[in-house]
Design a protein around this motif. Structure first.
Motif, PDB file in Angstrom:
ATOM      1  N   LYS A  24       0.821  -1.205   0.000  1.00 38.89           N
ATOM      2  CA  LYS A  24       0.000   0.000   0.000  1.00 38.89           C
ATOM      3  C   LYS A  24       0.859   1.260   0.000  1.00 38.89           C
ATOM      4  O   LYS A  24       0.401   2.328  -0.414  1.00 38.89           O
ATOM      5  CB  LYS A  24      -0.911  -0.001   1.219  1.00 38.89           C
ATOM      6  CG  LYS A  24      -2.012  -1.011   1.119  1.00 38.89           C
ATOM      7  CD  LYS A  24      -2.952  -0.864   2.269  1.00 38.89           C
ATOM      8  CE  LYS A  24      -4.104  -1.853   2.166  1.00 38.89           C
ATOM      9  NZ  LYS A  24      -5.034  -1.713   3.272  1.00 38.89           N
ATOM     10  N   SER A  25       2.113   1.188   0.525  1.00 37.42           N
ATOM     11  CA  SER A  25       2.941   2.387   0.592  1.00 37.42           C
ATOM     12  C   SER A  25       3.449   2.796  -0.787  1.00 37.42           C
ATOM     13  O   SER A  25       3.779   3.943  -1.002  1.00 37.42           O
ATOM     14  CB  SER A  25       4.103   2.176   1.550  1.00 37.42           C
ATOM     15  OG  SER A  25       4.957   1.175   1.023  1.00 37.42           O
ATOM     16  N   GLN A  26       3.537   1.877  -1.708  1.00 34.76           N
ATOM     17  CA  GLN A  26       3.946   2.247  -3.060  1.00 34.76           C
ATOM     18  C   GLN A  26       2.745   2.840  -3.779  1.00 34.76           C
ATOM     19  O   GLN A  26       1.655   2.293  -3.740  1.00 34.76           O
ATOM     20  CB  GLN A  26       4.445   1.011  -3.811  1.00 34.76           C
ATOM     21  CG  GLN A  26       5.735   0.462  -3.252  1.00 34.76           C
ATOM     22  CD  GLN A  26       6.159  -0.771  -4.044  1.00 34.76           C
ATOM     23  OE1 GLN A  26       5.434  -1.242  -4.905  1.00 34.76           O
ATOM     24  NE2 GLN A  26       7.335  -1.288  -3.724  1.00 34.76           N
ATOM     25  N   ARG A  27       2.962   3.917  -4.437  1.00 36.10           N
ATOM     26  CA  ARG A  27       1.866   4.560  -5.154  1.00 36.10           C
ATOM     27  C   ARG A  27       1.669   3.889  -6.500  1.00 36.10           C
ATOM     28  O   ARG A  27       2.621   3.518  -7.172  1.00 36.10           O
ATOM     29  CB  ARG A  27       2.170   6.034  -5.385  1.00 36.10           C
ATOM     30  CG  ARG A  27       2.156   6.831  -4.120  1.00 36.10           C
ATOM     31  CD  ARG A  27       2.245   8.272  -4.453  1.00 36.10           C
ATOM     32  NE  ARG A  27       2.138   9.071  -3.261  1.00 36.10           N
ATOM     33  CZ  ARG A  27       2.231  10.369  -3.233  1.00 36.10           C
ATOM     34  NH1 ARG A  27       2.444  11.030  -4.340  1.00 36.10           N
ATOM     35  NH2 ARG A  27       2.114  11.030  -2.108  1.00 36.10           N
ATOM     36  N   GLN A  28       0.455   3.870  -6.893  1.00 32.94           N
ATOM     37  CA  GLN A  28       0.157   3.320  -8.202  1.00 32.94           C
ATOM     38  C   GLN A  28       0.185   4.437  -9.229  1.00 32.94           C
ATOM     39  O   GLN A  28      -0.229   5.556  -8.949  1.00 32.94           O
ATOM     40  CB  GLN A  28      -1.206   2.641  -8.198  1.00 32.94           C
ATOM     41  CG  GLN A  28      -1.243   1.414  -7.316  1.00 32.94           C
ATOM     42  CD  GLN A  28      -2.589   0.739  -7.399  1.00 32.94           C
ATOM     43  OE1 GLN A  28      -3.498   1.222  -8.057  1.00 32.94           O
ATOM     44  NE2 GLN A  28      -2.721  -0.378  -6.718  1.00 32.94           N
ATOM     45  N   VAL A  29       0.701   4.150 -10.405  1.00 33.45           N
ATOM     46  CA  VAL A  29       0.818   5.142 -11.468  1.00 33.45           C
ATOM     47  C   VAL A  29      -0.557   5.328 -12.093  1.00 33.45           C
ATOM     48  O   VAL A  29      -1.201   4.354 -12.490  1.00 33.45           O
ATOM     49  CB  VAL A  29       1.838   4.663 -12.524  1.00 33.45           C
ATOM     50  CG1 VAL A  29       1.923   5.653 -13.677  1.00 33.45           C
ATOM     51  CG2 VAL A  29       3.197   4.466 -11.890  1.00 33.45           C
ATOM     52  N   PRO A  30      -1.030   6.597 -12.233  1.00 36.89           N
ATOM     53  CA  PRO A  30      -2.320   6.827 -12.900  1.00 36.89           C
ATOM     54  C   PRO A  30      -2.135   6.698 -14.414  1.00 36.89           C
ATOM     55  O   PRO A  30      -1.705   7.644 -15.088  1.00 36.89           O
ATOM     56  CB  PRO A  30      -2.700   8.237 -12.479  1.00 36.89           C
ATOM     57  CG  PRO A  30      -1.418   8.897 -12.114  1.00 36.89           C
ATOM     58  CD  PRO A  30      -0.498   7.794 -11.646  1.00 36.89           C
ATOM     59  N   TRP A  31      -2.455   5.550 -14.937  1.00 39.39           N
ATOM     60  CA  TRP A  31      -2.212   5.261 -16.357  1.00 39.39           C
ATOM     61  C   TRP A  31      -3.070   6.140 -17.267  1.00 39.39           C
ATOM     62  O   TRP A  31      -2.676   6.448 -18.391  1.00 39.39           O
ATOM     63  CB  TRP A  31      -2.447   3.781 -16.648  1.00 39.39           C
ATOM     64  CG  TRP A  31      -1.371   2.926 -16.036  1.00 39.39           C
ATOM     65  CD1 TRP A  31      -1.479   2.144 -14.938  1.00 39.39           C
ATOM     66  CD2 TRP A  31      -0.030   2.837 -16.482  1.00 39.39           C
ATOM     67  NE1 TRP A  31      -0.279   1.540 -14.654  1.00 39.39           N
ATOM     68  CE2 TRP A  31       0.642   1.969 -15.614  1.00 39.39           C
ATOM     69  CE3 TRP A  31       0.697   3.377 -17.521  1.00 39.39           C
ATOM     70  CZ2 TRP A  31       1.982   1.638 -15.753  1.00 39.39           C
ATOM     71  CZ3 TRP A  31       2.030   3.038 -17.663  1.00 39.39           C
ATOM     72  CH2 TRP A  31       2.656   2.188 -16.783  1.00 39.39           C
ATOM     73  N   GLY A  32      -4.165   6.595 -16.817  1.00 37.06           N
ATOM     74  CA  GLY A  32      -5.010   7.454 -17.652  1.00 37.06           C
ATOM     75  C   GLY A  32      -4.324   8.792 -17.957  1.00 37.06           C
ATOM     76  O   GLY A  32      -4.394   9.310 -19.085  1.00 37.06           O
ATOM     77  N   VAL A  34      -1.043   9.317 -17.950  1.00 35.27           N
ATOM     78  CA  VAL A  34       0.114   9.042 -18.805  1.00 35.27           C
ATOM     79  C   VAL A  34      -0.333   8.909 -20.260  1.00 35.27           C
ATOM     80  O   VAL A  34       0.287   9.465 -21.174  1.00 35.27           O
ATOM     81  CB  VAL A  34       0.856   7.775 -18.321  1.00 35.27           C
ATOM     82  CG1 VAL A  34       1.938   7.363 -19.296  1.00 35.27           C
ATOM     83  CG2 VAL A  34       1.440   7.991 -16.938  1.00 35.27           C
ATOM     84  N   VAL A  35      -1.415   8.177 -20.492  1.00 34.38           N
ATOM     85  CA  VAL A  35      -1.919   7.981 -21.858  1.00 34.38           C
ATOM     86  C   VAL A  35      -2.365   9.343 -22.437  1.00 34.38           C
ATOM     87  O   VAL A  35      -2.095   9.654 -23.604  1.00 34.38           O
ATOM     88  CB  VAL A  35      -3.073   6.953 -21.864  1.00 34.38           C
ATOM     89  CG1 VAL A  35      -3.765   6.908 -23.210  1.00 34.38           C
ATOM     90  CG2 VAL A  35      -2.539   5.572 -21.500  1.00 34.38           C
ATOM     91  N   LEU A  36      -3.018  10.149 -21.637  1.00 32.00           N
ATOM     92  CA  LEU A  36      -3.470  11.465 -22.112  1.00 32.00           C
ATOM     93  C   LEU A  36      -2.281  12.355 -22.471  1.00 32.00           C
ATOM     94  O   LEU A  36      -2.298  13.051 -23.491  1.00 32.00           O
ATOM     95  CB  LEU A  36      -4.319  12.141 -21.025  1.00 32.00           C
ATOM     96  CG  LEU A  36      -4.912  13.508 -21.395  1.00 32.00           C
ATOM     97  CD1 LEU A  36      -5.860  13.382 -22.565  1.00 32.00           C
ATOM     98  CD2 LEU A  36      -5.605  14.121 -20.204  1.00 32.00           C
ATOM     99  N   ALA A  37      -1.198  12.318 -21.687  1.00 28.93           N
ATOM    100  CA  ALA A  37      -0.013  13.115 -21.970  1.00 28.93           C
ATOM    101  C   ALA A  37       0.639  12.667 -23.269  1.00 28.93           C
ATOM    102  O   ALA A  37       1.070  13.486 -24.084  1.00 28.93           O
ATOM    103  CB  ALA A  37       0.964  13.025 -20.807  1.00 28.93           C
ATOM    104  N   VAL A  38       0.721  11.371 -23.491  1.00 29.92           N
ATOM    105  CA  VAL A  38       1.323  10.854 -24.730  1.00 29.92           C
ATOM    106  C   VAL A  38       0.491  11.286 -25.931  1.00 29.92           C
ATOM    107  O   VAL A  38       1.036  11.699 -26.969  1.00 29.92           O
ATOM    108  CB  VAL A  38       1.466   9.311 -24.657  1.00 29.92           C
ATOM    109  CG1 VAL A  38       1.862   8.722 -26.000  1.00 29.92           C
ATOM    110  CG2 VAL A  38       2.509   8.933 -23.613  1.00 29.92           C
ATOM    111  N   LEU A  39      -0.829  11.238 -25.817  1.00 29.66           N
ATOM    112  CA  LEU A  39      -1.691  11.659 -26.924  1.00 29.66           C
ATOM    113  C   LEU A  39      -1.531  13.158 -27.221  1.00 29.66           C
ATOM    114  O   LEU A  39      -1.516  13.571 -28.386  1.00 29.66           O
ATOM    115  CB  LEU A  39      -3.148  11.333 -26.614  1.00 29.66           C
ATOM    116  CG  LEU A  39      -3.542   9.860 -26.676  1.00 29.66           C
ATOM    117  CD1 LEU A  39      -4.990   9.670 -26.245  1.00 29.66           C
ATOM    118  CD2 LEU A  39      -3.349   9.319 -28.081  1.00 29.66           C
TER     119      LEU A  39
END
Length: 187
Positions: A24-32, A34-39
């Motif tokens: 739980k201490s590791q943060r999860q990457v918000p993939w949404g 990241v995908v929006l930035a690449v687009l």
């Protein structure tokens, strides 16, 4: 309350916190995101290519066309003579050179003669002292008694125009003699 001699409060130790598990201490990457930035970056690059006006894949410029003319035809260059200078259409230049202008200037009306008073004193000696200072500047002044010889005025003039009186007043001002007034008097 005595603020200067008061003691600082004791520091409190923070209460120990419970540790969470590693998962739980590791943060999860918000993939949404990241995908929006690449687009957005891809859209920006595509827009810049569109504005540039072509495909960037073609790095080589087009080959210049070879001349099909023979060297004999291109060597013959005929220079055309310059056309003659056109004549002037305007005649006002010659007309103005020979033209005379007549102007009716009315004569200037001269007003009453002007007198310039530079001082008024109770003692004749003071008036004579100012008269001498004015004489050192090359101007002639006179001392006139008034009010049954109780006042002595130092007067310059008469002047025909105010301009003449102003010229003498400026000359006296440069010599540090101030206070001269121009009047329409007649003695």
């Amino acid at each position: 309350m005595d603020y200067a001699n008061r003691k600082r409060p004791a520091k409190r130790k923070p209460a120990p916190q419970k540790r969470k598990s590693n998962a739980k201490s590791q943060r999860q990457v918000p993939w949404g995101v990241v995908v929006l930035a690449v687009l957005l970056v891809a859209a920006l690059v595509g827009g810049l290519r569109f504005i540039a006006g072509g495909k960037s894949d073609e790095a080589t410029p087009p080959a210049p066309q070879q001349a099909t003319d023979t060297p004999d035809q291109s060597a013959e260059v005929v220079a055309e003579p310059m056309p003659e200078k056109p004549q002037e259409r305007w005649q006002y230049i010659e007309e103005l050179e020979n033209l005379e202008v007549e102007v009716d200037v009315p004569e200037r009306e001269l007003g009453p003669p002007k007198l310039m008073q530079c001082g008024s004193f109770r003692k004749q000696a003071d008036a004579e002292r100012l008269r001498a200072a004015i004489a050192l500047q090359g101007l002639e002044s006179k001392v006139y008694p008034s009010n049954n010889n109780t006042w002595y005025r130092v007067v310059l003039g008469p002047y025909e125009t105010k301009r003449d009186a102003e010229a003498d007043r400026h000359k006296l001002q440069r010599a540090r003699i101030h206070g001269c007034q121009i009047w329409n008097w007649n003695l």
